[in-house]
Design a protein around this motif. Structure first.
Motif, mmCIF file in Angstrom:
data_model
loop_
_atom_site.group_PDB
_atom_site.id
_atom_site.type_symbol
_atom_site.label_atom_id
_atom_site.label_comp_id
_atom_site.label_asym_id
_atom_site.label_seq_id
_atom_site.Cartn_x
_atom_site.Cartn_y
_atom_site.Cartn_z
ATOM 1 N N LEU A 1 8.403 75.702 -40.873
ATOM 2 C CA LEU A 1 9.012 75.272 -39.383
ATOM 3 C C LEU A 1 9.720 74.145 -39.415
ATOM 4 N N THR A 2 9.436 73.087 -40.125
ATOM 5 C CA THR A 2 10.151 71.902 -40.093
ATOM 6 C C THR A 2 11.388 71.671 -40.982
ATOM 7 N N GLU A 3 11.503 72.331 -41.920
ATOM 8 C CA GLU A 3 12.645 72.406 -42.830
ATOM 9 C C GLU A 3 13.750 73.632 -42.896
ATOM 10 N N TYR A 4 13.100 74.695 -43.083
ATOM 11 C CA TYR A 4 13.754 75.745 -43.343
ATOM 12 C C TYR A 4 14.470 76.390 -42.048
ATOM 13 N N GLU A 5 13.614 76.724 -41.107
ATOM 14 C CA GLU A 5 13.889 77.234 -39.807
ATOM 15 C C GLU A 5 15.176 76.506 -39.224
ATOM 16 N N PRO A 6 14.962 74.987 -38.677
ATOM 17 C CA PRO A 6 16.099 74.314 -38.437
ATOM 18 C C PRO A 6 17.612 74.462 -39.059
ATOM 19 N N LYS A 7 17.354 74.562 -40.342
ATOM 20 C CA LYS A 7 18.750 75.140 -41.115
ATOM 21 C C LYS A 7 19.146 76.390 -40.783
ATOM 22 N N ARG A 8 18.189 77.241 -40.859
ATOM 23 C CA ARG A 8 18.660 78.798 -40.589
ATOM 24 C C ARG A 8 19.142 79.043 -39.188
ATOM 25 N N ALA A 9 18.776 78.325 -37.989
ATOM 26 C CA ALA A 9 19.063 78.405 -36.849
ATOM 27 C C ALA A 9 20.462 77.643 -36.548
ATOM 28 N N ALA A 10 20.680 76.622 -37.204
ATOM 29 C CA ALA A 10 21.998 75.829 -37.018
ATOM 30 C C ALA A 10 22.995 76.478 -37.532
ATOM 31 N N LYS A 11 22.887 77.596 -38.509
ATOM 32 C CA LYS A 11 24.055 78.300 -39.086
ATOM 33 C C LYS A 11 24.812 79.035 -37.730
ATOM 34 N N TRP B 1 6.198 73.138 -32.766
ATOM 35 C CA TRP B 1 4.765 72.542 -32.307
ATOM 36 C C TRP B 1 3.949 72.953 -33.429
ATOM 37 N N LEU B 2 3.154 71.989 -33.690
ATOM 38 C CA LEU B 2 2.288 72.109 -34.985
ATOM 39 C C LEU B 2 0.696 72.158 -34.464
ATOM 40 N N CYS B 3 0.036 72.928 -35.330
ATOM 41 C CA CYS B 3 -1.492 72.915 -35.055
ATOM 42 C C CYS B 3 -1.926 74.331 -35.876
ATOM 43 N N ILE B 4 -3.440 74.293 -35.720
ATOM 44 C CA ILE B 4 -3.949 75.705 -36.203
ATOM 45 C C ILE B 4 -4.156 76.485 -35.262
ATOM 46 N N ASN B 5 -3.462 77.359 -35.223
ATOM 47 C CA ASN B 5 -3.820 78.483 -34.008
ATOM 48 C C ASN B 5 -5.224 78.835 -33.682
ATOM 49 N N PRO B 6 -5.688 79.065 -32.468
ATOM 50 C CA PRO B 6 -7.059 79.470 -32.075
ATOM 51 C C PRO B 6 -7.702 80.531 -32.808
ATOM 52 N N LEU C 1 4.176 65.214 -38.237
ATOM 53 C CA LEU C 1 4.594 64.829 -36.622
ATOM 54 C C LEU C 1 5.707 63.960 -36.428
ATOM 55 N N ASP C 2 6.287 63.193 -37.329
ATOM 56 C CA ASP C 2 7.262 62.302 -37.292
ATOM 57 C C ASP C 2 8.528 62.829 -37.641
ATOM 58 N N ARG C 3 8.636 64.350 -37.902
ATOM 59 C CA ARG C 3 9.788 64.788 -38.501
ATOM 60 C C ARG C 3 10.594 64.902 -36.994
ATOM 61 N N PRO C 4 12.076 65.103 -37.229
ATOM 62 C CA PRO C 4 12.807 64.916 -35.964
ATOM 63 C C PRO C 4 12.698 66.242 -34.971
ATOM 64 N N THR C 5 12.469 67.229 -35.578
ATOM 65 C CA THR C 5 12.277 68.400 -34.502
ATOM 66 C C THR C 5 11.080 68.791 -34.215
ATOM 67 N N VAL C 6 9.975 67.994 -34.570
ATOM 68 C CA VAL C 6 8.729 68.278 -34.021
ATOM 69 C C VAL C 6 8.368 67.919 -32.574
ATOM 70 N N LEU C 7 8.153 68.744 -31.784
ATOM 71 C CA LEU C 7 8.133 68.370 -30.327
ATOM 72 C C LEU C 7 6.717 67.993 -30.086
ATOM 73 N N ASP D 1 -3.718 60.642 -29.188
ATOM 74 C CA ASP D 1 -3.527 59.408 -30.169
ATOM 75 C C ASP D 1 -1.942 59.195 -30.418
ATOM 76 N N ARG D 2 -1.196 60.247 -30.656
ATOM 77 C CA ARG D 2 0.170 60.064 -30.944
ATOM 78 C C ARG D 2 1.305 60.306 -29.799
ATOM 79 N N ASP D 3 0.684 60.334 -28.494
ATOM 80 C CA ASP D 3 1.461 60.296 -27.303
ATOM 81 C C ASP D 3 2.392 61.606 -27.353
ATOM 82 N N LEU D 4 1.813 62.831 -27.710
ATOM 83 C CA LEU D 4 2.746 63.869 -27.717
ATOM 84 C C LEU D 4 2.235 65.041 -26.635
#
Length: 286
Positions: free
Chosen positions: A53-63, A71-76, A96-102, A129-132
């Motif tokens: 989600l944070t490395e590969y998909e941003p590159k694929r979309a940027a093309k 957004w990150l979590c373990i789904n319900p 969480l500190d990666r630039p594309t994580v909302l 705690d992280r103000d997200l």
């Protein structure tokens, strides 16, 4: 028309779908962590998923000129085992500190169990705690109203929560007012089989305060219509244009004659609201 897709699970889609989104006018999209169609057997599987989600998909979309955010979590659906869920959650802060994580999402409830609710509240605390921002999933079909009420009751216990930073997703006609009245954003998912059709979303937007509603397609493995958001926006725009023209006809008709009763030469071609609707109905048949 340029637009942002607020909710799309692109890890499940081919690269051709990015091209189609770009051609439809999508400039950016947001991808929440979700259930992959099967329960993952280890936390390591989630670690690789978060990297995707944070490395590969941003590159694929940027093309295709699309900005990709996540957004990150373990789904319900996989959160009913608290021990496993907490093991996965321990991995999240690294990303969480990666630039594309909302923010944190899509958390929420699936079967409205106590375990799901406990993990949901731990996710909310992590976001605080992280103000997200937080993206929340509400259950499907018959469990939706009960699950929405449980989620709202739980959120109310967090006194420091900024409700303007929370999106409660998958709302329908019987739950949207509960979400908006509590001060949260509402997400309308264009998922005709189990959530909401485009026409129903338009009706909700027309009836309720539109700045608090987000229309998204919920692109996923079992939902192939990636252009549903742009097409719904086009329908909304068409409705608004017809409404504006109708209002303009009505007002102009009243000013067709000047104060002494003489017909204005500038407004000789003005038609009435009724005549406009007759012409509009005729044109839309062809």
């Amino acid at each position: 028309m340029k637009y942002i897709e607020p909710h799309a699970h692109m890890v499940s889609r081919t690269t051709d779908d990015y091209e189609k989104l770009a051609l439809a006018g999508c400039e950016a999209l947001c991808e929440p962590a979700f259930w992959a169609g099967f329960d993952r057997s280890s936390a390591d599987g989630f670690y690789d998923y978060f990297r995707q989600l944070t490395e590969y998909e941003p590159k694929r979309a940027a093309k295709y000129g699309i900005k990709h955010y996540s957004w990150l979590c373990i789904n319900p659906k996989e959160a009913d085992d608290p021990g496993f869920a907490r093991e996965v959650m321990s991995l999240i802060p690294e990303f969480l500190d990666r630039p594309t994580v909302l923010g944190i999402g899509e958390i929420g409830l699936n079967k409205n169990t106590r375990n799901e609710l406990a993990i949901f509240e731990e996710h909310v605390q992590l976001a605080l705690d992280r103000d997200l921002p937080i993206l929340i999933h509400t259950p499907h079909l018959e469990d939706k109203l009960k699950g929405t009420r449980l989620i709202l009751d739980s959120l109310a216990s967090f006194s420091k929560l900024d409700r303007g930073k929370v999106i409660i997703d998958h709302v329908e006609e019987h739950t949207i007012s509960h979400v908006l009245d509590a001060g949260y954003w509402a997400g309308m998912t264009l998922y005709p089989e189990s959530k909401c059709t485009p026409n129903r979303a338009i009706d909700m937007l027309e009836m309720l305060p539109t700045p608090w509603g987000l229309v998204r397609s919920g692109v996923a493995p079992d939902h192939p219509k990636i252009k549903s958001v742009s097409r719904t926006f086009e329908k909304i725009l068409a409705c608004r244009i017809r409404s504006s023209i109708s209002t303009l006809c009505d007002r102009a008709q009243r000013f067709k004659y000047n104060s002494i009763g003489k017909k204005s030469r500038y407004l000789r071609r003005v038609i009435s609201r009724r005549n406009f609707h007759d012409i509009d109905s005729h044109n839309r048949k062809f």
